[in-house]
Each structure stands twice: as C-alpha cells, then as structure tokens.
Write a protein that holds these residues in place. Structure first.
Motif, PDB file in Angstrom:
ATOM      1  N   PRO A  15       0.831  -1.208   0.000  1.00  0.00           N
ATOM      2  CA  PRO A  15       0.000   0.000   0.000  1.00  0.00           C
ATOM      3  C   PRO A  15       0.868   1.262   0.000  1.00  0.00           C
ATOM      4  O   PRO A  15       1.869   1.328   0.714  1.00  0.00           O
ATOM      5  CB  PRO A  15      -0.794  -0.114   1.303  1.00  0.00           C
ATOM      6  CG  PRO A  15      -0.820  -1.580   1.602  1.00  0.00           C
ATOM      7  CD  PRO A  15       0.506  -2.106   1.107  1.00  0.00           C
ATOM      8  N   SER A  16       0.482   2.220  -0.826  1.00  0.00           N
ATOM      9  CA  SER A  16       1.240   3.468  -0.923  1.00  0.00           C
ATOM     10  C   SER A  16       0.418   4.499  -1.677  1.00  0.00           C
ATOM     11  O   SER A  16      -0.539   4.154  -2.369  1.00  0.00           O
ATOM     12  CB  SER A  16       2.561   3.240  -1.670  1.00  0.00           C
ATOM     13  OG  SER A  16       2.303   2.975  -3.037  1.00  0.00           O
ATOM     14  N   PRO A  17       0.776   5.762  -1.558  1.00  0.00           N
ATOM     15  CA  PRO A  17       0.109   6.788  -2.359  1.00  0.00           C
ATOM     16  C   PRO A  17       0.257   6.529  -3.866  1.00  0.00           C
ATOM     17  O   PRO A  17      -0.662   6.799  -4.631  1.00  0.00           O
ATOM     18  CB  PRO A  17       0.811   8.084  -1.950  1.00  0.00           C
ATOM     19  CG  PRO A  17       1.301   7.816  -0.562  1.00  0.00           C
ATOM     20  CD  PRO A  17       1.699   6.360  -0.576  1.00  0.00           C
ATOM     21  N   ASP A  20      -2.316   3.975  -4.817  1.00  0.00           N
ATOM     22  CA  ASP A  20      -3.626   4.633  -4.826  1.00  0.00           C
ATOM     23  C   ASP A  20      -3.812   5.468  -6.093  1.00  0.00           C
ATOM     24  O   ASP A  20      -4.901   5.497  -6.669  1.00  0.00           O
ATOM     25  CB  ASP A  20      -3.795   5.516  -3.586  1.00  0.00           C
ATOM     26  CG  ASP A  20      -3.845   4.719  -2.298  1.00  0.00           C
ATOM     27  OD1 ASP A  20      -4.063   3.481  -2.343  1.00  0.00           O
ATOM     28  OD2 ASP A  20      -3.654   5.335  -1.230  1.00  0.00           O
ATOM     29  N   ALA A  21      -2.741   6.120  -6.529  1.00  0.00           N
ATOM     30  CA  ALA A  21      -2.818   6.946  -7.743  1.00  0.00           C
ATOM     31  C   ALA A  21      -3.065   6.080  -8.974  1.00  0.00           C
ATOM     32  O   ALA A  21      -3.870   6.445  -9.844  1.00  0.00           O
ATOM     33  CB  ALA A  21      -1.534   7.757  -7.907  1.00  0.00           C
ATOM     34  N   VAL A  22      -2.412   4.923  -9.035  1.00  0.00           N
ATOM     35  CA  VAL A  22      -2.639   4.020 -10.168  1.00  0.00           C
ATOM     36  C   VAL A  22      -4.074   3.497 -10.134  1.00  0.00           C
ATOM     37  O   VAL A  22      -4.746   3.439 -11.170  1.00  0.00           O
ATOM     38  CB  VAL A  22      -1.624   2.857 -10.173  1.00  0.00           C
ATOM     39  CG1 VAL A  22      -1.971   1.832 -11.249  1.00  0.00           C
ATOM     40  CG2 VAL A  22      -0.213   3.384 -10.385  1.00  0.00           C
ATOM     41  N   ASP A  23      -4.558   3.129  -8.959  1.00  0.00           N
ATOM     42  CA  ASP A  23      -5.958   2.704  -8.832  1.00  0.00           C
ATOM     43  C   ASP A  23      -6.900   3.780  -9.373  1.00  0.00           C
ATOM     44  O   ASP A  23      -7.852   3.479 -10.096  1.00  0.00           O
ATOM     45  CB  ASP A  23      -6.317   2.430  -7.364  1.00  0.00           C
ATOM     46  CG  ASP A  23      -5.837   1.084  -6.867  1.00  0.00           C
ATOM     47  OD1 ASP A  23      -5.525   0.213  -7.692  1.00  0.00           O
ATOM     48  OD2 ASP A  23      -5.779   0.913  -5.628  1.00  0.00           O
ATOM     49  N   ALA A  24      -6.634   5.024  -9.017  1.00  0.00           N
ATOM     50  CA  ALA A  24      -7.486   6.130  -9.472  1.00  0.00           C
ATOM     51  C   ALA A  24      -7.418   6.294 -10.989  1.00  0.00           C
ATOM     52  O   ALA A  24      -8.450   6.547 -11.637  1.00  0.00           O
ATOM     53  CB  ALA A  24      -7.079   7.433  -8.779  1.00  0.00           C
ATOM     54  N   LEU A  25      -6.236   6.138 -11.567  1.00  0.00           N
ATOM     55  CA  LEU A  25      -6.105   6.241 -13.025  1.00  0.00           C
ATOM     56  C   LEU A  25      -6.870   5.127 -13.734  1.00  0.00           C
ATOM     57  O   LEU A  25      -7.536   5.363 -14.751  1.00  0.00           O
ATOM     58  CB  LEU A  25      -4.627   6.192 -13.428  1.00  0.00           C
ATOM     59  CG  LEU A  25      -3.783   7.407 -13.082  1.00  0.00           C
ATOM     60  CD1 LEU A  25      -2.304   7.121 -13.337  1.00  0.00           C
ATOM     61  CD2 LEU A  25      -4.253   8.622 -13.873  1.00  0.00           C
ATOM     62  N   ILE A  26      -6.780   3.914 -13.203  1.00  0.00           N
ATOM     63  CA  ILE A  26      -7.506   2.789 -13.798  1.00  0.00           C
ATOM     64  C   ILE A  26      -9.005   3.012 -13.685  1.00  0.00           C
ATOM     65  O   ILE A  26      -9.759   2.806 -14.643  1.00  0.00           O
ATOM     66  CB  ILE A  26      -7.087   1.461 -13.139  1.00  0.00           C
ATOM     67  CG1 ILE A  26      -5.648   1.128 -13.545  1.00  0.00           C
ATOM     68  CG2 ILE A  26      -8.039   0.335 -13.521  1.00  0.00           C
ATOM     69  CD1 ILE A  26      -5.049  -0.047 -12.806  1.00  0.00           C
ATOM     70  N   HIS A  27      -9.451   3.462 -12.530  1.00  0.00           N
ATOM     71  CA  HIS A  27     -10.880   3.719 -12.343  1.00  0.00           C
ATOM     72  C   HIS A  27     -11.364   4.796 -13.307  1.00  0.00           C
ATOM     73  O   HIS A  27     -12.420   4.655 -13.940  1.00  0.00           O
ATOM     74  CB  HIS A  27     -11.161   4.127 -10.897  1.00  0.00           C
ATOM     75  CG  HIS A  27     -12.608   4.330 -10.626  1.00  0.00           C
ATOM     76  ND1 HIS A  27     -13.223   5.558 -10.720  1.00  0.00           N
ATOM     77  CD2 HIS A  27     -13.580   3.447 -10.293  1.00  0.00           C
ATOM     78  CE1 HIS A  27     -14.500   5.429 -10.458  1.00  0.00           C
ATOM     79  NE2 HIS A  27     -14.747   4.161 -10.187  1.00  0.00           N
ATOM     80  N   ALA A  28     -10.596   5.864 -13.445  1.00  0.00           N
ATOM     81  CA  ALA A  28     -10.979   6.947 -14.354  1.00  0.00           C
ATOM     82  C   ALA A  28     -11.052   6.446 -15.789  1.00  0.00           C
ATOM     83  O   ALA A  28     -12.003   6.753 -16.519  1.00  0.00           O
ATOM     84  CB  ALA A  28      -9.994   8.110 -14.236  1.00  0.00           C
ATOM     85  N   ALA A  29     -10.060   5.672 -16.203  1.00  0.00           N
ATOM     86  CA  ALA A  29     -10.068   5.151 -17.577  1.00  0.00           C
ATOM     87  C   ALA A  29     -11.251   4.217 -17.801  1.00  0.00           C
ATOM     88  O   ALA A  29     -11.911   4.276 -18.843  1.00  0.00           O
ATOM     89  CB  ALA A  29      -8.756   4.423 -17.865  1.00  0.00           C
ATOM     90  N   LEU A  70     -12.837  -4.506  -6.316  1.00  0.00           N
ATOM     91  CA  LEU A  70     -12.462  -3.109  -6.091  1.00  0.00           C
ATOM     92  C   LEU A  70     -11.620  -3.009  -4.835  1.00  0.00           C
ATOM     93  O   LEU A  70     -11.920  -3.604  -3.812  1.00  0.00           O
ATOM     94  CB  LEU A  70     -13.716  -2.243  -5.932  1.00  0.00           C
ATOM     95  CG  LEU A  70     -14.577  -2.059  -7.171  1.00  0.00           C
ATOM     96  CD1 LEU A  70     -15.846  -1.294  -6.809  1.00  0.00           C
ATOM     97  CD2 LEU A  70     -13.802  -1.340  -8.253  1.00  0.00           C
ATOM     98  N   ARG A  71     -10.568  -2.213  -4.925  1.00  0.00           N
ATOM     99  CA  ARG A  71      -9.701  -1.994  -3.769  1.00  0.00           C
ATOM    100  C   ARG A  71     -10.206  -0.743  -3.061  1.00  0.00           C
ATOM    101  O   ARG A  71     -10.383   0.295  -3.663  1.00  0.00           O
ATOM    102  CB  ARG A  71      -8.260  -1.790  -4.239  1.00  0.00           C
ATOM    103  CG  ARG A  71      -7.296  -1.705  -3.094  1.00  0.00           C
ATOM    104  CD  ARG A  71      -5.874  -1.450  -3.514  1.00  0.00           C
ATOM    105  NE  ARG A  71      -5.548  -1.804  -4.854  1.00  0.00           N
ATOM    106  CZ  ARG A  71      -4.639  -2.717  -5.196  1.00  0.00           C
ATOM    107  NH1 ARG A  71      -3.976  -3.357  -4.284  1.00  0.00           N
ATOM    108  NH2 ARG A  71      -4.387  -2.974  -6.455  1.00  0.00           N
ATOM    109  N   ARG A  72     -10.424  -0.873  -1.820  1.00  0.00           N
ATOM    110  CA  ARG A  72     -10.876   0.262  -1.012  1.00  0.00           C
ATOM    111  C   ARG A  72      -9.671   0.897  -0.346  1.00  0.00           C
ATOM    112  O   ARG A  72      -8.849   0.209   0.238  1.00  0.00           O
ATOM    113  CB  ARG A  72     -11.861  -0.174   0.055  1.00  0.00           C
ATOM    114  CG  ARG A  72     -13.056  -0.931  -0.482  1.00  0.00           C
ATOM    115  CD  ARG A  72     -14.054   0.007  -1.088  1.00  0.00           C
ATOM    116  NE  ARG A  72     -15.311  -0.683  -1.361  1.00  0.00           N
ATOM    117  CZ  ARG A  72     -15.751  -0.949  -2.567  1.00  0.00           C
ATOM    118  NH1 ARG A  72     -15.062  -0.609  -3.615  1.00  0.00           N
ATOM    119  NH2 ARG A  72     -16.911  -1.552  -2.741  1.00  0.00           N
ATOM    120  N   SER A  73      -9.565   2.211  -0.398  1.00  0.00           N
ATOM    121  CA  SER A  73      -8.435   2.906   0.248  1.00  0.00           C
ATOM    122  C   SER A  73      -8.670   2.993   1.732  1.00  0.00           C
ATOM    123  O   SER A  73      -9.724   3.043   2.233  1.00  0.00           O
ATOM    124  CB  SER A  73      -8.282   4.309  -0.313  1.00  0.00           C
ATOM    125  OG  SER A  73      -7.999   4.229  -1.687  1.00  0.00           O
TER     126      SER A  73
END
Length: 73
Positions: A15-17, A20-29, A70-73
């Motif tokens: 786990p790391s920021p 989390d940023a990659v998760d957000a990019l994948i979700h956005a795409a 889904l990964r929850r932060s």
C-alpha cells in the motif's frame, strides 16, 4: 479522446500513495472511455496468451463479482 497508458508497477508493491494513484487512473479510464493500455508490468506477469485470457475473463464476471475486486483505500 485518447486511450490512456497507465504504468502499473505500483500495483504490485505494498500500500502506498503511488498505488492509490494508479488505482485512481484505472478507475478513471474504466469509467470514462472504458479503455486503457497498461505498461510497466512486472517481468513475471508477461502478457502471455494465458495471462491475457485471465484478464479478459474479468469482462465476463457478473457486476457483483467485479465489485468484490475493487480496492478500497
């Protein structure tokens, strides 16, 4: 609209920021265009035919099963 290219190496670390940023990019795409290309996969996850088959299997899962991934932060 262009197809985003997402470097995913951080997904395979703890786990790391950055993860989390990659998760957000994948979700956005996934929610914007529905398409993405992935880069920086670890060498042991080379895009072989079998790996691709497993990845494409995700699209056949019922929505309830996809939500469990889904990964929850």
């Amino acid at each position: 609209m262009s197809i985003p290219r997402i470097p995913v190496a951080a997904l395979f670390a703890g786990p790391s920021p950055a993860r989390d940023a990659v998760d957000a990019l994948i979700h956005a795409a996934a929610t914007d265009s529905g398409f993405m290309t992935l880069s920086d996969l670890p060498a042991d996850i080379a895009p072989t035919t079998e790996v691709r088959r497993e990845l494409f299997r995700l699209f056949t899962l019922p929505d309830a099963e996809k939500r469990k991934l889904l990964r929850r932060s």
